[in-house]
Design an enzyme around this catalytic site. Structure first.
Site, mmCIF file in Angstrom:
data_model
loop_
_atom_site.group_PDB
_atom_site.id
_atom_site.type_symbol
_atom_site.label_atom_id
_atom_site.label_comp_id
_atom_site.label_asym_id
_atom_site.label_seq_id
_atom_site.Cartn_x
_atom_site.Cartn_y
_atom_site.Cartn_z
ATOM 1 N N SER A 123 0.822 -1.214 0.000
ATOM 2 C CA SER A 123 0.000 0.000 0.000
ATOM 3 C C SER A 123 0.856 1.264 0.000
ATOM 4 C CB SER A 123 -1.034 0.034 1.119
ATOM 5 O OG SER A 123 -2.017 1.001 0.806
ATOM 6 N N CYS B 246 -1.290 -3.510 3.841
ATOM 7 C CA CYS B 246 -2.164 -4.649 3.590
ATOM 8 C C CYS B 246 -1.381 -5.935 3.816
ATOM 9 C CB CYS B 246 -2.677 -4.618 2.151
ATOM 10 S SG CYS B 246 -3.653 -3.153 1.769
ATOM 11 N N HIS C 287 2.854 14.878 5.531
ATOM 12 C CA HIS C 287 2.736 16.302 5.218
ATOM 13 C C HIS C 287 3.215 17.040 6.462
ATOM 14 C CE1 HIS C 287 0.376 15.090 1.761
ATOM 15 N NE2 HIS C 287 -0.300 14.315 2.591
#
Length: 130
Positions: free
Chosen positions: A63, A83, A68
């Site tokens: 995944s 996953c 940020h």
């Protein structure tokens, strides 16, 4: 409860402001975080904003991990989505908390693709043949 993936959404507060504004350090730290989970790195893309801040993604076979940063506030928003049964997103969380020198966190985990909600039998493997 079994699921296809685990999604950790983390808020890192009171971080080292210089680290949060260093795109090279953030990229390397996010890649290292992916390795900490046991994931397979596919690609990454990072950008430093002016006057400050970094955004980036590490794509893994299992995944992705994103970040940020807002250095002016000592804050980073991080998503760790993995996953499969062989990777542990909490290892990435622990690693990043230390690297960013976060003094305070808020974190939640969401199970993505819950077997019972999709209708997958509980004993099914993650990867089924199509």
């Amino acid at each position: 409860m079994k699921s296809l993936g685990r999604h950790i959404i983390a808020e890192f507060y009171d971080c080292d402001k210089e680290i949060l504004d260093n795109v090279e350090k953030i990229e390397q730290s996010m890649k290292n975080a992916a390795y900490e989970t046991g994931a397979t790195l596919v690609n990454s893309s990072f950008h430093r904003f002016l006057p400050y801040g970094v955004s980036g993604v590490v794509v893994i076979s299992e995944s992705h991990l994103t970040i940020h940063t807002w250095p002016e506030y000592g804050y980073a928003a991080v998503d760790l989505f993995t996953c499969g049964d062989d990777v542990d997103p909490w290892k990435a969380f622990t690693y990043l908390k230390e690297v960013l020198k976060s003094q305070r966190v808020h974190v939640v985990e969401h199970l993505r693709g819950k077997y019972d909600e999709i209708g997958i039998p509980e004993n099914s493997p993650h990867k089924m043949e199509v």
